[in-house]
Write an enzyme that holds these catalytic residues in place. Structure first.
Site, mmCIF file in Angstrom:
data_model
loop_
_atom_site.group_PDB
_atom_site.id
_atom_site.type_symbol
_atom_site.label_atom_id
_atom_site.label_comp_id
_atom_site.label_asym_id
_atom_site.label_seq_id
_atom_site.Cartn_x
_atom_site.Cartn_y
_atom_site.Cartn_z
ATOM 1 C CD GLU A 14 -1.539 -2.383 1.889
ATOM 2 O OE1 GLU A 14 -2.404 -3.175 2.292
ATOM 3 O OE2 GLU A 14 -0.304 -2.583 2.011
ATOM 4 N N GLY B 94 21.221 -2.426 -19.172
ATOM 5 C CA GLY B 94 20.418 -3.585 -19.555
ATOM 6 C C GLY B 94 18.944 -3.315 -19.711
ATOM 7 C CB SER B 95 16.238 -2.899 -17.341
ATOM 8 O OG SER B 95 16.733 -1.956 -16.405
ATOM 9 C CB CYS C 162 8.654 -3.901 -3.391
ATOM 10 S SG CYS C 162 8.017 -2.658 -2.262
ATOM 11 C CG ASP D 296 23.946 -7.249 -14.544
ATOM 12 O OD1 ASP D 296 24.916 -6.860 -15.210
ATOM 13 O OD2 ASP D 296 22.761 -6.960 -14.818
ATOM 14 C CG HIS E 258 18.251 4.533 -8.365
ATOM 15 N ND1 HIS E 258 17.260 3.637 -8.676
ATOM 16 C CD2 HIS E 258 19.390 3.806 -8.266
ATOM 17 C CE1 HIS E 258 17.771 2.418 -8.753
ATOM 18 N NE2 HIS E 258 19.058 2.491 -8.523
#
Length: 807
Positions: free
Chosen positions: A64, A481-482, A565, A648, A743
């Protein structure tokens, strides 16, 4: 006190293997016999058991808080709405602990992003670039995420865990007095005491640990700077503890995780903070519980801690390190203090094993410990909330021996109450699980047959590099990579998971996403491309779901940092790879471009450390099993034509033991497992790895021994410290220091990235430098991703031109 013999087959924790479960009982009635014996002694010798918690998960049973945070950052909800969700989650955790029968429940430890950042904000440890912002939650978020013109604080792993904390900075803005403000914290404590009464235990981040986790930006001796900051903190802490006492708290937990570090320079700071006229400890009032976790506290810290008069309770971790020996070899434990015995593992999801717990309690009883708190080894934030909804896991043969946070609360109470029925049932379930396990003979034989040559590439780096990726320009650009995991991609995976679309339909749509990502990279002018990983939810979960021997939850989320998470796999049996895992997507991507596309894998150590490993076999063995599976995957990628493969290993450093002997052993087998995965590659195949958010300076030789061709490292939040560490050991292979912080939502300007590249070139040779962001881009949006990469490519081209002398 008379001695009670320990149960049979008790095994201790090993830093290299992890907490192993013991062999089954010779008699399932032993535990009951042992507890009755111990209970009968308590009548005359006053052995007392109570229960306590050390913290709970912050995200909520259904994440939540994660969703509320992300809505708040998008300006979809107000701060009051965010706090309402946060309070609801926190109060839900309190209710769960009350219902379980926990005697002491933590309050004031809940936070919206990170506990260290929250305490830095409250204490007023604010670097100059954020000092002009309005104090409070918004400024704390700004420090954690960055804003235009102000880079975010560095981010590091929390001791030996996969949780990330924000590193407070001490710069010239703190030359004067600190502007502390604990009004929000005290309001939370008051709310907790109002709800829980005497059960409520406020948590305080200890001043020495706060100082230890700070980064000091001044030149000069670190010890002097730490002492200077401590002197500023002491009056703030004294006032704070007085304010907490005034609210009616009967006990305060002071968390000093720095007690576990073997840093002798901290001893004087501990003594200054907790002894003498400057001590922060109140002369009277709430009992003080000094809490440590993740390792033993060492002989000198133990001797000091048991001598401090103002500390009533000492909480020690009995699942990691060797606190038991400290007690037994240093005169026992004071009879006027309470031992908080961390018996229930707060970092793994296995059910309590009565054999191990019984043995520890027997030894503590024999050592004369009179009053014991049964509690987790650490906060339960490192394990998911509740196993009850995991129907698939519970129906598996490993299901009966699993326990999430709610189940661990029941275990704490069962041990404290000598609940023989509960513990005999746990013993029976462990015995059934052990009987059902069967080793995979193919995997066992491969591991047993490993030879020295399996861990070495055929040629040295200097010979390999000449054969790799001909035609690359100097300063080749790439990404980690992503690419952004959009709402469309998440919806697509959800449809496939719910059988709303066929596998063929799913793969066709994934291929469209890959084509989009390849097209964007081509348009930007990147040199080494990636397929973008649209099919992957998580860099560990994706591989685990395709390997035999791992289990996955539906809702087993734990916080990694901020709102991020992860859902760690659970190892339950031998690990193997039944079929190729990444070859199909690689082929799709490579068919769309003439530029090289990286094969993208997660290394064996990271898969191990970011999972819940088995506790019946050494972690080393599990790492080797994964290494063999990845070795096979690399061979299949090569057969498909892949010339560059990234494996990685961001988690290599984070789980490194704190004690030197165990550290050396750990680094040996972790590096070996990586080399096992990669050493079979052709000399013409360029092997990359990626590492991030750890202090690598103390394991540089091990990193060099990985023998990769290129190592891309997080650098944007570490002030080039890791880059300089590579330089200082004379690292002579390819290196890609992160040019900007992924980030943060802030898009770095071209001149900022150009200045970064120039600083890199001061530390290393041009031919060894690769240009890349500091981590994967899955958490970012497309607009900021494209803008940032465009600036990175533009800056790189400008630097190339300067080198070529055309400007």
């Amino acid at each position: 006190m008379q001695n009670v013999p320990p149960p049979p087959a008790v095994q201790s924790y090993s830093a290299s293997t992890g907490p192993a479960f013991a062999t089954p009982f010779a008699s399932q009635h032993f535990w009951l016999t042992f507890l009755l014996s111990l209970l009968s002694q308590s009548i005359s010798t006053m052995v007392v058991f109570s229960t306590s918690a050390l913290g709970f998960g912050r995200m909520g049973e259904n994440r939540e808080l994660k969703f509320a945070l992300e809505k708040f950052w998008r300006n979809d909800i107000a701060a009051t709405d965010l706090l309402a969700v946060a309070h609801q989650v926190e109060e839900s955790a309190w209710s769960m602990q009350v219902d379980a029968g926990i005697d002491r429940i933590t309050v004031g430890d809940y936070c919206l992003y990170d506990n260290v950042a929250t305490w830095a904000e409250s204490l007023g440890i604010i670097p100059k670039r954020f000092a002009s912002l309005e104090p409070g939650t918004e400024r704390m978020f700004s420090m954690c995420r960055g804003i235009d013109g102000a880079e975010a604080l560095s981010m590091k792993k929390w001791i030996t865990s996969n949780y990330h904390y924000m590193v407070p900075e001490v710069d010239e803005s703190l030359r004067g007095e600190l502007s502390s403000n604990f009004s929000s914290y005290l309001s939370d404590v008051k709310r907790g005491i109002s709800s829980l009464g005497e059960k409520a235990v406020p948590v305080v981040m200890g001043p020495v640990s706060m100082i230890y986790f700070c980064a000091f930006k001044f030149t000069g001796a670190i010890d002097i700077q730490r002492l200077a900051l401590l002197e500023k903190l002491l009056p703030i802490y004294r006032e704070l503890l007085g304010d907490i006492a005034a609210l009616g708290a009967t006990e305060i937990q002071i968390h000093e995780p720095a007690l576990v570090f073997a840093d002798s320079s901290l001893a004087s700071l501990f003594k200054r903070a907790y002894e003498g006229p400057a001590s922060i400890l109140p002369a009277a009032g709430p009992d003080i519980n000094m809490v440590s976790f993740f390792e033993d506290i060492g002989e000198s810290n133990y001797k000091w801690l048991i001598s401090v008069r103002g500390i009533k309770i000492i909480s020690l971790d009995f699942t990691r390190g060797d606190n038991m020996s400290l007690i037994k070899e240093n005169g026992g434990f004071p009879t006027d203090k309470v031992l908080g015995a961390g018996l229930i593992d707060g970092r793994n999801i296995w059910k309590v094993n009565p054999t191990l717990v019984g043995g520890i309690l027997a030894e503590l009883s024999a050592a004369g410990v009179a009053t014991i708190r049964i509690q987790p080894s650490s906060s339960l934030q490192f394990v998911p909330w509740n196993l009850e909804s995991e129907t698939a896991l519970l129906s598996h043969i490993a299901g009966p021996v699993l326990a999430y946070s709610k189940q661990k609360l029941a275990e704490i109470v069962a041990v404290a109450k000598n609940d023989a029925a509960f513990l005999e049932d746990a013993t029976a379930k462990w015995n059934a699980y052990a009987s059902a396990l069967a080793a995979d003979p193919t995997v066992a034989n491969r591991v047993a047959a490993l030879a020295e040559t399996d861990f070495k590439r055929k040629e040295k780096f200097a010979d390999r590099i000449k054969q790799q990726l001909p035609g690359l320009p100097i300063l080749p650009t790439t990404t980690i990579g992503s690419f952004p995991q959009t709402k469309e991609i998440r919806s697509l995976r959800n449809q496939f998971k719910r059988n709303k679309i066929t596998q063929a339909e799913y793969e066709a749509k994934i291929d469209q996403q890959i084509a989009l990502m390849i097209g964007i990279q081509e348009a930007l002018g990147l040199d080494i491309l990636v397929h973008g990983e649209p099919e992957r939810t998580d860099m560990v979960e994706f591989f685990g779901q395709q390997m035999d021997g791992m289990l996955f939850s539906q809702n087993g989320w734990v916080q990694s940092f901020g709102s991020r998470c992860v859902r760690p796999p659970t190892f339950w049996s031998d690990i193997s790879r039944p079929s190729p895992m990444t070859v199909r997507e690689y082929k799709v991507a490579q068919a769309l471009t003439k530029k090289p596309v990286k094969g993208m894998l997660t290394g064996p150590v990271t898969i191990l450390n970011w999972s819940f490993p088995r506790v019946d076999i050494p972690r080393k063995v599990q790492a080797m099993q994964i290494g063999l599976a990845l070795r096979d995957e690399i061979a299949d990628l090569e057969k498909a034509g892949c010339q560059v493969i990234q494996v990685d290993e961001p988690a290599l450093r984070e789980a490194m033991p704190l004690r030197p002997a165990a550290r050396d052993e750990y680094l040996t087998w972790t590096v070996d497992s990586f080399r096992l995965a990669t050493a079979g590659a052709k000399s013409s195949t360029q092997i990359h790895t990626h590492m991030c958010y750890c202090e690598f300076e103390d394991c540089m030789e091990a990193i060099d021994r990985l023998d990769t061709d290129v190592n891309s490292i997080e650098n944007a939040r570490s002030d080039d410290a890791t880059l300089k560490a590579f330089r200082d050991i004379g690292y002579g292979k390819g290196l890609g220091p992160g040019t900007y912080d992924i980030h943060s939502p802030v898009v770095p300007p071209t001149d900022f990235i150009a200045s970064k590249i120039k600083s890199f070139l001061e530390c290393m040779q041009t031919e060894h430098l690769f240009i890349n962001p500091d981590c994967g881009l899955k958490t970012r949006g497309w607009s900021e991703t494209i803008d940032a990469l465009r600036n990175m490519v533009t800056a790189t081209k400008a630097i190339r031109a300067e080198i070529a002398g055309t400007i």
